[in-house]
Design a protein around this motif. Structure first.
Motif, PDB file in Angstrom:
ATOM      1  N   UNK A 128       1.375  64.885  20.233  1.00 42.93           N
ATOM      2  CA  UNK A 128       2.510  65.351  21.014  1.00 42.93           C
ATOM      3  C   UNK A 128       3.542  64.298  21.315  1.00 42.93           C
ATOM      4  N   UNK A 129       3.345  63.080  20.790  1.00 42.21           N
ATOM      5  CA  UNK A 129       4.293  61.994  21.027  1.00 42.21           C
ATOM      6  C   UNK A 129       4.779  61.438  19.694  1.00 42.21           C
ATOM      7  N   UNK A 130       5.863  60.676  19.747  1.00 43.27           N
ATOM      8  CA  UNK A 130       6.372  60.034  18.543  1.00 43.27           C
ATOM      9  C   UNK A 130       5.936  58.578  18.469  1.00 43.27           C
ATOM     10  N   UNK A 131       5.309  58.074  19.542  1.00 43.77           N
ATOM     11  CA  UNK A 131       4.923  56.669  19.552  1.00 43.77           C
ATOM     12  C   UNK A 131       3.417  56.522  19.330  1.00 43.77           C
ATOM     13  N   UNK A 132       2.975  55.323  18.943  1.00 40.78           N
ATOM     14  CA  UNK A 132       1.563  55.119  18.584  1.00 40.78           C
ATOM     15  C   UNK A 132       0.710  54.639  19.744  1.00 40.78           C
ATOM     16  N   UNK A 133      -0.591  54.630  19.478  1.00 41.28           N
ATOM     17  CA  UNK A 133      -1.564  54.008  20.357  1.00 41.28           C
ATOM     18  C   UNK A 133      -2.558  53.225  19.517  1.00 41.28           C
ATOM     19  N   UNK A 134      -3.253  52.311  20.141  1.00 48.28           N
ATOM     20  CA  UNK A 134      -4.302  51.538  19.462  1.00 48.28           C
ATOM     21  C   UNK A 134      -5.641  51.960  20.046  1.00 48.28           C
ATOM     22  N   UNK A 135      -6.505  52.514  19.211  1.00 44.35           N
ATOM     23  CA  UNK A 135      -7.818  52.952  19.633  1.00 44.35           C
ATOM     24  C   UNK A 135      -8.912  52.097  19.050  1.00 44.35           C
ATOM     25  N   UNK A 136     -10.154  52.336  19.462  1.00 48.64           N
ATOM     26  CA  UNK A 136     -11.291  51.581  18.946  1.00 48.64           C
ATOM     27  C   UNK A 136     -12.442  52.536  18.669  1.00 48.64           C
ATOM     28  N   UNK A 137     -13.097  52.326  17.533  1.00 46.12           N
ATOM     29  CA  UNK A 137     -14.305  53.073  17.183  1.00 46.12           C
ATOM     30  C   UNK A 137     -15.456  52.082  17.059  1.00 46.12           C
ATOM     31  N   UNK A 138     -16.678  52.540  17.363  1.00 46.15           N
ATOM     32  CA  UNK A 138     -17.840  51.650  17.428  1.00 46.15           C
ATOM     33  C   UNK A 138     -18.958  52.196  16.548  1.00 46.15           C
ATOM     34  N   UNK A 139     -19.670  51.289  15.859  1.00 39.59           N
ATOM     35  CA  UNK A 139     -20.796  51.674  15.005  1.00 39.59           C
ATOM     36  C   UNK A 139     -21.850  50.587  15.028  1.00 39.59           C
ATOM     37  N   UNK A 140     -23.032  50.925  14.521  1.00 34.18           N
ATOM     38  CA  UNK A 140     -24.131  49.967  14.429  1.00 34.18           C
ATOM     39  C   UNK A 140     -24.123  49.199  13.119  1.00 34.18           C
ATOM     40  N   UNK A 141     -23.287  49.600  12.172  1.00 36.66           N
ATOM     41  CA  UNK A 141     -23.154  48.893  10.901  1.00 36.66           C
ATOM     42  C   UNK A 141     -21.700  48.985  10.457  1.00 36.66           C
ATOM     43  N   UNK A 142     -21.256  48.103   9.581  1.00 33.40           N
ATOM     44  CA  UNK A 142     -19.843  48.140   9.167  1.00 33.40           C
ATOM     45  C   UNK A 142     -19.446  49.426   8.470  1.00 33.40           C
TER      46      UNK A 142
END
Length: 512
Positions: free
Chosen positions: A124-138
């Motif tokens: 709903x926006x035109x601008x970005x965000x920086x998120x993070x995802x997490x895992x136990x292996x690459x």
């Protein structure tokens, strides 16, 4: 990664051709089955992981079309193993726009967990965000633990993450403007708020370039920051100079600055108005990663990862690094007597790699396609048989060649459809392969999607006496001819050179 504001009315010429043909002798770009911009290398133990964005083969509205993030790895710097597509926009469905705008990212390991920081447009926006995802292996699976962006707002893109010797982690990001924030030990939240770095400071980032038409500063710092520490000094590499970009860097005595401009590291990337990457040290060598638009069909919106090796100057400064098509040298040879992944590739034509953390494989194989594996050491004794795990759609042939894609055929595996099952196929070689060679797999058949390749392995023994790991992996104790007539009562039946044992379901067939 860039936005329309920065592109203005620029017209970026792209080639119409597909990824079909690329010079076998060239090593840059290093990934040939996809466009792989914004490379983020990460060294972990004996392996170098390469986290990349993905420009789609077909762009929408002549702009960046990016739907997921990819992972590759290497132990020799020239053969790259596809490790899947661990992240898509769906991973961040709680807050991110879906099916596009999967922009620049970087992944880092801490205490056995992998943290992948990405740029995506907010719903709903035109601008970005920086998120993070997490895992136990690459290679995943990854989850979004906070269901929201860490930071958001105009120009807040291209995260780079660094953990200092005292354990404090930092994230830098920005386009035209630059911010940094401290990360908590969880790596999923910032602490102390965002701090802006003045990019108009000529001492820090080089000559001030004035203003864009919309009033934003046009400084030497542009985007794509990349931070690390070496010999007590902090380095910040970045895309610089406006559009088209070049690669530059600054240094500091503290991770928070103040920064001192050191100069240009690389020029304008070939056939691309952006350049994005970063340098790492791996096995005693220094490598600079970047992207260009030189893969067939490539351009400003279809970019591909490249690598150059360099040697830092004695005073720690970085030299100017020229672009090459040759790329880098191989660090170690491939052992063909160990099980090798089919998706470990140096160069290729036509094929695609697919899969996830459960299984990756080569697919989309048609007649005339090839796969090259560089620098395979068969030793003095030599290989006498070859085993490959396939899932076959149509009757077809896999040919084993050495030296080039038109080199002498050392083995032929003739296969029938396997009804969706993965099966092992073994062939004796026409003569022993000794010494070090570039290995090529070529294909014959009618139509597309002939077969998928999961893994392969050579043996110093002919198929009749090959080691168990190189024999057909089936439980059947019978061998059948092409008419289905039972021939022998053992699964280790010896066949002639150039023949193969073809396993389909619970039957095996001897074919020429």
């Amino acid at each position: 990664m860039r936005r329309n504001r920065l592109l203005g009315n620029r017209t970026i010429a792209t080639l119409v051709s597909s990824l079909a043909v690329f010079a076998v002798s060239a090593q840059n770009p290093i990934i040939c089955d996809r466009y792989t911009p914004d490379p983020a290398p990460y060294v972990h133990g004996d392996t170098l992981y390469l986290f990349v964005d993905h420009d789609e083969d077909v762009t929408l509205n002549n702009y960046f079309t990016m739907k997921d993030w990819l992972l590759y790895s290497t132990v020799d710097m020239v053969n790259w193993t596809y490790r899947g597509t661990p992240l898509t926009s769906a991973t961040f469905s709680a807050w991110a726009k879906q099916d596009n705008d999967c922009w620049a990212s970087q992944c880092i390991e801490r205490n056995g967990k992998w943290y992948w920081y990405v740029t995506a447009t907010i719903k709903g926006e035109a601008y970005p965000g920086i998120g993070v995802a997490v895992a136990d292996s690459p290679s995943g699976p990854y989850k979004d633990p906070i269901k929201r962006p860490l930071v958001k707002g105009w120009f807040k893109i291209d995260p780079t993450v660094f953990i200092d010797d005292d354990g404090q982690a930092y994230m830098y990001y920005g386009n035209n403007m630059l911010w940094y924030a401290k990360l908590t030990k969880s790596m999923t939240a910032i602490t102390g708020g965002e701090k802006e770095v003045t990019t108009k400071d000529e001492k820090a980032f080089g000559p001030f370039k004035g203003y864009n038409d919309d009033g934003t500063p046009k400084t030497n710092f542009e985007e794509a920051s990349w931070i690390y520490k070496r010999d007590g000094k902090y380095y910040l590499e970045y895309a610089a100079g406006g559009v088209p970009e070049h690669w530059a860097y600054s240094t500091a005595d503290k991770p928070t600055g103040p920064w001192t401009y050191q100069g240009k590291v690389m020029g304008q990337s070939n056939n691309s108005f952006t350049i994005h990457g970063g340098s790492v040290e791996y096995k005693g060598h220094h490598y600079m990663f970047y992207h260009n638009g030189k893969l067939p069909g490539g351009g400003g919106y279809k970019r591909s990862t490249c690598i150059e090796e360099f040697t830092p100057n004695e005073d720690g400064t970085l030299p100017f690094i020229p672009f090459t098509t040759k790329g880098v040298e191989q660090l170690q040879k491939v052992n063909p007597y160990m099980l090798q992944e089919g998706e470990t590739i140096n160069q290729c034509q036509g094929v695609k790699c697919e899969g996830d953390y459960t299984r990756c494989y080569v697919t989309n194989i048609s007649a005339g396609d090839y796969i090259k594996v560089r620098g395979v050491d068969f030793g003095e004794e030599g290989a006498r048989s070859f085993t490959v795990k396939l899932r076959v759609e149509k009757k077809s042939v896999l040919q084993v060649r050495i030296g080039s894609k038109t080199g002498s055929i050392k083995g032929r595996v003739v296969v029938d459809p396997t009804n969706g099952e993965w099966c092992d196929f073994t062939c004796d070689l026409t003569s022993a392969i000794t010494g070090v060679h570039d290995l090529f797999f070529t294909f014959m058949g009618t139509g597309n999607s002939l077969m998928d390749i999961d893994s392969w392995q050579f043996s110093t023994q002919p198929s009749a006496v090959a080691s168990p790991s190189a024999r057909p992996a089936v439980k059947s104790d019978a061998v059948y001819d092409l008419n289905g007539r039972r021939l022998v009562g053992t699964s280790t039946h010896s066949v002639g050179a150039g023949s193969n044992i073809n396993i389909v379901g619970d039957k095996k067939k001897i074919t020429k």
